[in-house]
Design a protein around this motif. Structure first.
Motif, PDB file in Angstrom:
ATOM      1  N   GLN A 260       0.801  -1.231   0.000  1.00 24.40           N
ATOM      2  CA  GLN A 260       0.000   0.000   0.000  1.00 24.40           C
ATOM      3  C   GLN A 260       0.835   1.283   0.000  1.00 24.40           C
ATOM      4  OE1 GLN A 260      -3.581  -0.225  -0.162  1.00 24.40           O
ATOM      5  NE2 GLN A 260      -2.771  -2.227  -0.775  1.00 24.40           N
ATOM      6  N   ILE A 261       2.146   1.175  -0.109  1.00 24.13           N
ATOM      7  CA  ILE A 261       2.980   2.380  -0.148  1.00 24.13           C
ATOM      8  C   ILE A 261       2.673   3.148  -1.435  1.00 24.13           C
ATOM      9  CG2 ILE A 261       5.361   3.223  -0.215  1.00 24.13           C
ATOM     10  CD1 ILE A 261       6.217   0.645   1.111  1.00 24.13           C
ATOM     11  N   PRO A 262       2.369   4.460  -1.334  1.00 24.71           N
ATOM     12  CA  PRO A 262       2.047   5.208  -2.548  1.00 24.71           C
ATOM     13  C   PRO A 262       3.179   5.108  -3.584  1.00 24.71           C
ATOM     14  CG  PRO A 262       1.477   6.492  -0.614  1.00 24.71           C
ATOM     15  CD  PRO A 262       2.196   5.265  -0.114  1.00 24.71           C
ATOM     16  N   GLY A 263       2.823   4.814  -4.805  1.00 26.31           N
ATOM     17  CA  GLY A 263       3.795   4.739  -5.899  1.00 26.31           C
ATOM     18  C   GLY A 263       4.576   3.445  -5.971  1.00 26.31           C
ATOM     19  N   PHE A 264       4.277   2.511  -5.066  1.00 23.73           N
ATOM     20  CA  PHE A 264       5.099   1.288  -4.984  1.00 23.73           C
ATOM     21  C   PHE A 264       5.146   0.520  -6.305  1.00 23.73           C
ATOM     22  CE2 PHE A 264       5.855  -3.215  -3.874  1.00 23.73           C
ATOM     23  CZ  PHE A 264       7.010  -3.097  -3.116  1.00 23.73           C
ATOM     24  N   TYR A 265       4.006   0.480  -7.008  1.00 22.50           N
ATOM     25  CA  TYR A 265       3.948  -0.328  -8.246  1.00 22.50           C
ATOM     26  C   TYR A 265       4.265   0.487  -9.501  1.00 22.50           C
ATOM     27  CZ  TYR A 265       2.048  -4.038  -5.371  1.00 22.50           C
ATOM     28  OH  TYR A 265       1.896  -5.007  -4.399  1.00 22.50           O
ATOM     29  N   GLU A 266       4.495   1.806  -9.306  1.00 19.13           N
ATOM     30  CA  GLU A 266       4.664   2.717 -10.438  1.00 19.13           C
ATOM     31  C   GLU A 266       5.692   2.217 -11.466  1.00 19.13           C
ATOM     32  OE1 GLU A 266       5.919   6.918  -9.526  1.00 19.13           O
ATOM     33  OE2 GLU A 266       3.755   7.005  -9.083  1.00 19.13           O
ATOM     34  N   ASP A 267       6.831   1.734 -10.995  1.00 14.09           N
ATOM     35  CA  ASP A 267       7.919   1.382 -11.918  1.00 14.09           C
ATOM     36  C   ASP A 267       8.003  -0.111 -12.212  1.00 14.09           C
ATOM     37  OD1 ASP A 267       8.691   4.066 -11.956  1.00 14.09           O
ATOM     38  OD2 ASP A 267       9.860   3.804 -10.116  1.00 14.09           O
ATOM     39  N   VAL A 268       7.029  -0.863 -11.688  1.00 11.87           N
ATOM     40  CA  VAL A 268       7.053  -2.316 -11.925  1.00 11.87           C
ATOM     41  C   VAL A 268       6.762  -2.601 -13.393  1.00 11.87           C
ATOM     42  CG1 VAL A 268       5.855  -4.490 -11.434  1.00 11.87           C
ATOM     43  CG2 VAL A 268       6.384  -2.906  -9.572  1.00 11.87           C
ATOM     44  N   ILE A 269       7.634  -3.386 -14.013  1.00 12.59           N
ATOM     45  CA  ILE A 269       7.367  -3.802 -15.400  1.00 12.59           C
ATOM     46  C   ILE A 269       6.442  -5.009 -15.320  1.00 12.59           C
ATOM     47  CG2 ILE A 269       8.430  -4.583 -17.554  1.00 12.59           C
ATOM     48  CD1 ILE A 269      11.127  -3.543 -16.389  1.00 12.59           C
ATOM     49  N   SER A 270       5.285  -4.897 -15.962  1.00 12.37           N
ATOM     50  CA  SER A 270       4.354  -6.025 -15.828  1.00 12.37           C
ATOM     51  C   SER A 270       4.813  -7.188 -16.696  1.00 12.37           C
ATOM     52  CB  SER A 270       2.928  -5.591 -16.164  1.00 12.37           C
ATOM     53  OG  SER A 270       2.920  -5.040 -17.451  1.00 12.37           O
ATOM     54  N   LEU A 271       4.450  -8.382 -16.262  1.00  6.61           N
ATOM     55  CA  LEU A 271       4.831  -9.600 -16.986  1.00  6.61           C
ATOM     56  C   LEU A 271       4.060  -9.656 -18.300  1.00  6.61           C
ATOM     57  CD1 LEU A 271       4.602 -12.002 -13.971  1.00  6.61           C
ATOM     58  CD2 LEU A 271       6.537 -11.948 -15.521  1.00  6.61           C
ATOM     59  N   ASP A 272       4.751  -9.887 -19.406  1.00  2.72           N
ATOM     60  CA  ASP A 272       3.972 -10.004 -20.643  1.00  2.72           C
ATOM     61  C   ASP A 272       3.464 -11.437 -20.805  1.00  2.72           C
ATOM     62  OD1 ASP A 272       5.992 -11.541 -21.836  1.00  2.72           O
ATOM     63  OD2 ASP A 272       6.991  -9.777 -22.644  1.00  2.72           O
ATOM     64  N   GLN A 273       2.509 -11.568 -21.731  1.00  2.00           N
ATOM     65  CA  GLN A 273       1.834 -12.848 -21.884  1.00  2.00           C
ATOM     66  C   GLN A 273       2.794 -13.970 -22.247  1.00  2.00           C
ATOM     67  OE1 GLN A 273      -1.167 -12.962 -20.575  1.00  2.00           O
ATOM     68  NE2 GLN A 273      -0.709 -15.141 -20.782  1.00  2.00           N
ATOM     69  N   ARG A 274       3.830 -13.623 -23.034  1.00  2.00           N
ATOM     70  CA  ARG A 274       4.778 -14.636 -23.478  1.00  2.00           C
ATOM     71  C   ARG A 274       5.525 -15.219 -22.269  1.00  2.00           C
ATOM     72  NH1 ARG A 274       9.642 -13.176 -25.796  1.00  2.00           N
ATOM     73  NH2 ARG A 274      10.766 -15.118 -26.216  1.00  2.00           N
ATOM     74  N   GLU A 275       5.971 -14.316 -21.399  1.00  2.00           N
ATOM     75  CA  GLU A 275       6.712 -14.790 -20.227  1.00  2.00           C
ATOM     76  C   GLU A 275       5.794 -15.563 -19.283  1.00  2.00           C
ATOM     77  OE1 GLU A 275       8.876 -11.784 -18.066  1.00  2.00           O
ATOM     78  OE2 GLU A 275       9.930 -13.313 -16.886  1.00  2.00           O
TER      79      GLU A 275
ATOM     80  N   ASP B  84      12.913   1.289  -7.691  1.00  2.00           N
ATOM     81  CA  ASP B  84      14.056   1.990  -7.120  1.00  2.00           C
ATOM     82  C   ASP B  84      13.982   1.971  -5.587  1.00  2.00           C
ATOM     83  OD1 ASP B  84      15.981   3.736  -6.279  1.00  2.00           O
ATOM     84  OD2 ASP B  84      15.180   5.494  -7.325  1.00  2.00           O
ATOM     85  N   PRO B  85      14.930   1.279  -4.919  1.00  2.00           N
ATOM     86  CA  PRO B  85      14.863   1.165  -3.454  1.00  2.00           C
ATOM     87  C   PRO B  85      14.854   2.535  -2.753  1.00  2.00           C
ATOM     88  CG  PRO B  85      16.679  -0.179  -4.337  1.00  2.00           C
ATOM     89  CD  PRO B  85      16.080   0.550  -5.489  1.00  2.00           C
ATOM     90  N   ASP B  86      15.557   3.518  -3.279  1.00  3.49           N
ATOM     91  CA  ASP B  86      15.605   4.829  -2.613  1.00  3.49           C
ATOM     92  C   ASP B  86      14.245   5.530  -2.664  1.00  3.49           C
ATOM     93  OD1 ASP B  86      18.235   4.376  -2.061  1.00  3.49           O
ATOM     94  OD2 ASP B  86      18.962   5.427  -3.840  1.00  3.49           O
ATOM     95  N   LYS B  87      13.626   5.475  -3.824  1.00  8.57           N
ATOM     96  CA  LYS B  87      12.315   6.098  -4.000  1.00  8.57           C
ATOM     97  C   LYS B  87      11.299   5.429  -3.054  1.00  8.57           C
ATOM     98  CE  LYS B  87       9.340   6.703  -7.984  1.00  8.57           C
ATOM     99  NZ  LYS B  87       9.227   6.459  -9.450  1.00  8.57           N
ATOM    100  N   ILE B  88      11.368   4.115  -2.944  1.00  6.50           N
ATOM    101  CA  ILE B  88      10.436   3.386  -2.083  1.00  6.50           C
ATOM    102  C   ILE B  88      10.698   3.709  -0.610  1.00  6.50           C
ATOM    103  CG2 ILE B  88       9.953   1.021  -1.283  1.00  6.50           C
ATOM    104  CD1 ILE B  88      10.054   0.388  -4.421  1.00  6.50           C
TER     105      ILE B  88
ATOM    106  N   SER C 138      20.196  -2.282   0.643  1.00  6.37           N
ATOM    107  CA  SER C 138      19.212  -2.360  -0.418  1.00  6.37           C
ATOM    108  C   SER C 138      19.923  -2.715  -1.718  1.00  6.37           C
ATOM    109  CB  SER C 138      18.485  -1.028  -0.568  1.00  6.37           C
ATOM    110  OG  SER C 138      19.392  -0.050  -1.004  1.00  6.37           O
ATOM    111  N   GLY C 139      19.180  -3.114  -2.696  1.00  3.85           N
ATOM    112  CA  GLY C 139      19.766  -3.443  -3.992  1.00  3.85           C
ATOM    113  C   GLY C 139      18.675  -3.572  -5.035  1.00  3.85           C
ATOM    114  N   LYS C 140      19.068  -3.380  -6.274  1.00  7.46           N
ATOM    115  CA  LYS C 140      18.071  -3.420  -7.350  1.00  7.46           C
ATOM    116  C   LYS C 140      17.902  -4.821  -7.920  1.00  7.46           C
ATOM    117  CE  LYS C 140      18.886   1.322  -8.748  1.00  7.46           C
ATOM    118  NZ  LYS C 140      19.706   2.139  -9.634  1.00  7.46           N
ATOM    119  N   GLY C 141      16.717  -5.080  -8.438  1.00  2.00           N
ATOM    120  CA  GLY C 141      16.467  -6.341  -9.145  1.00  2.00           C
ATOM    121  C   GLY C 141      17.091  -6.289 -10.530  1.00  2.00           C
ATOM    122  N   ILE C 142      17.213  -7.439 -11.150  1.00  2.10           N
ATOM    123  CA  ILE C 142      17.835  -7.445 -12.483  1.00  2.10           C
ATOM    124  C   ILE C 142      17.133  -8.423 -13.429  1.00  2.10           C
ATOM    125  CG2 ILE C 142      20.155  -6.757 -11.753  1.00  2.10           C
ATOM    126  CD1 ILE C 142      19.974 -10.225 -12.630  1.00  2.10           C
ATOM    127  N   LEU C 143      17.280  -8.098 -14.706  1.00  2.00           N
ATOM    128  CA  LEU C 143      16.869  -9.006 -15.782  1.00  2.00           C
ATOM    129  C   LEU C 143      18.054  -9.123 -16.734  1.00  2.00           C
ATOM    130  CD1 LEU C 143      13.241  -7.927 -16.748  1.00  2.00           C
ATOM    131  CD2 LEU C 143      13.966 -10.160 -15.892  1.00  2.00           C
TER     132      LEU C 143
END
Ligand code: BES
Ligand code: MN
Ligand code: MN
Length: 464
Positions: free
Chosen positions: A249-264, A340-344, A369-374
């Protein structure tokens, strides 16, 4: 490759004995009581690399040493950077181990010890593979660099300082580490007999929250209901972070989440995952999580919130009617790539301050803290890894993501522009960070063989 394969085959019991030596050193990095053992483990690894003939340094830091080693340059060929860590998590609770955590013990083809899979055993496969190349061929077909740290399990503070230019001893970290591809084995296969290449990891943001109320514990009858109870306040605050459906419920938490595409999503759904067996593995009757996502999606590709520790009030036998003066919690978010861990952290702090009831002092302490990767899937290095794993394990790897975090992977990308091959030889039931950590010895040897093939495969690629 025949002689290399034969060498690894005939060297198996020696390899195990060496690994067990390393596993006997209790290199618990987070606890300063073990500082000397952490140092000893670092030197043990460095001595091994020196014996192989690599040019090796033990880099002293403000905390635990970094081990760096390299083989001679091979012009025109890619440079491979192998990262691992020789430190381990604390072994507690000790009474739940079936054999002592720092006395490696073999049962059912597994070695049981703290660090067996995370990461001493997995790291050592690459050392044995380099040894096999050098002992049988006299040289490596690519330049190999080892970066092995002793603070991974407590946030890698000194490693980041090293990457930022401290402790350079006359040669910058960037000059030492310059390479074309990184390789890390500090994660898992998809399952027994099903090796994998991991193309995604989660990031992390870890916090401690301390709430202070009255100047000392109070009678809960005389004062309760009028004086704010820090334990009540803590439960209110923590409950506000996540809703009943698992959405943060943190404001903006999902803002930068890349959604999973159908293929993945289809690719993940096609993997042979058995929920009942998973329930059995972790010892629960049912699962829960963010609505609209499968268990694998929740574990691999959706951000999550977990309380890691919680304290307040009376913990002893029987009842005590107390209004505690203090309450606290440790909790963390697992983040997905692009968050972004800092923004969160900023948004979380603002939200908690707004919700914090009167009469409570709140302190929010951000830890590591640390960032996720692809990892991009369309790289020749990935094809090389696919072929090497097929040769080493006898089975083609599947492509997976994992929920753990290896923050240095995003530093490699940001600071050096290189991608990482995440080649886990472990299993998801290896009990990492838990009692009875284990590593399947057959996978230890297959991992070493796959690593040797990987060096061969990469040597047929052009340097970029
Ligand atoms: N080897 C793990 C990372 C890991 C675990 C990757 C499971 C893939 C699957 C590593 O040693 C670790 O424990 N990392 C920490 C993060 C760190 C910042 C303390 C973690 O994930 O909790
Ligand atoms: Mn690890
Ligand atoms: Mn770990």
């Amino acid at each position: 490759m025949n002689t290399i394969t034969e060498y690894l085959e005939s060297n198996r019991s020696a390899a195990e004995a060496e690994l067990f030596e390393l596993l006997r050193i209790p290199s618990v990095s987070t606890d300063s009581q073990f500082a000397n053992d952490v140092k000893k483990a670092g030197h043990w690894v460095a001595d091994k690399l020196t014996q192989l003939g690599l040019s090796t340094e033990v880099i002293a830091t403000r905390r635990h040493p970094i081990v760096y080693a390299e083989s001679p340059p091979v012009p025109g060929k890619p440079v491979v950077l192998i990262y691992g860590h020789y430190d381990v998590q604390p072994p507690d609770p000790l009474e739940e181990w079936h054999s002592p955590p720092f006395e490696p013990t073999v049962r059912n083809g597994n070695v049981y010890a703290r660090g067996a899979t995370d990461d001493k055993g997995q790291l050592y496969t690459h050392i044995k593979s380099v040894e096999a190349w050098l002992q049988t061929q006299g040289s490596l077909p690519v330049q190999v660099k080892f970066l092995i740290e002793g603070e991974e399990e407590c946030g890698s503070g000194s490693l980041y300082e090293f990457l930022d230019g401290q402790y350079d001893n006359g040669r910058t970290a960037m000059d030492r580490l310059k390479s074309d591809i990184a390789v890390i084995s500090d994660n898992s296969q998809f399952g027994p007999g099903q090796p994998a290449i991991t193309y995604g990891l989660k990031g992390i943001a870890y916090f401690e929250l301390r709430l202070t109320g009255p100047s000392q514990d109070l009678h809960s009858g005389s004062f309760g209901g009028a004086v704010t109870n820090p334990a009540n306040a803590l439960s209110t605050l923590l409950a506000a972070i996540r809703d009943a459906n698992g959405r943060v419920q943190i404001p903006g938490f999902y803002e930068d989440v890349i959604s999973l595409d159908q293929r993945e999503r289809s690719q993940i759904a096609a993997l042979p995952f058995d929920e009942d067996q998973f329930c059995q593995q972790v010892g629960v009757k049912a699962l829960s999580g963010e609505e609209g996502f499968s268990t694998l999606e929740r574990r691999w590709a959706r951000p999550t919130f977990d309380i890691n520790g919680l304290w307040s009030g009376y913990q002893g036998e029987g009842a005590k009617t107390v209004l505690p003066a203090r309450a606290g919690a440790k909790f963390s978010f697992r983040l997905v790539p692009n968050q972004d861990p800092d923004k969160i952290t900023q948004s979380l702090k603002k939200m908690l301050l707004e919700l914090c009831p009167p009469g409570i002092e709140m302190e929010l302490i951000p830890f590591h803290s640390g960032k996720g990767i692809l990892v991009p899937l369309d790289s020749p290095y990935l094809r090389a890894a696919e072929s090497a794993i097929t040769s080493g394990f006898g089975t083609k790897p599947v492509f997976i993501r994992e929920g753990g975090s290896i923050p240095v992977v995003s530093s490699f990308k940001e600071k050096m522009g290189i991608d990482t091959l995440l080649l886990g030889w472990g299993l998801s039931d290896d009990n990492t960070h838990s009692p009875n950590e284990k590593f399947h010895l057959a996978d230890f040897h297959k991992g070493a063989l796959a690593s040797a093939h990987l060096i061969d495969q990469i040597s047929s690629l052009e340097a970029f």
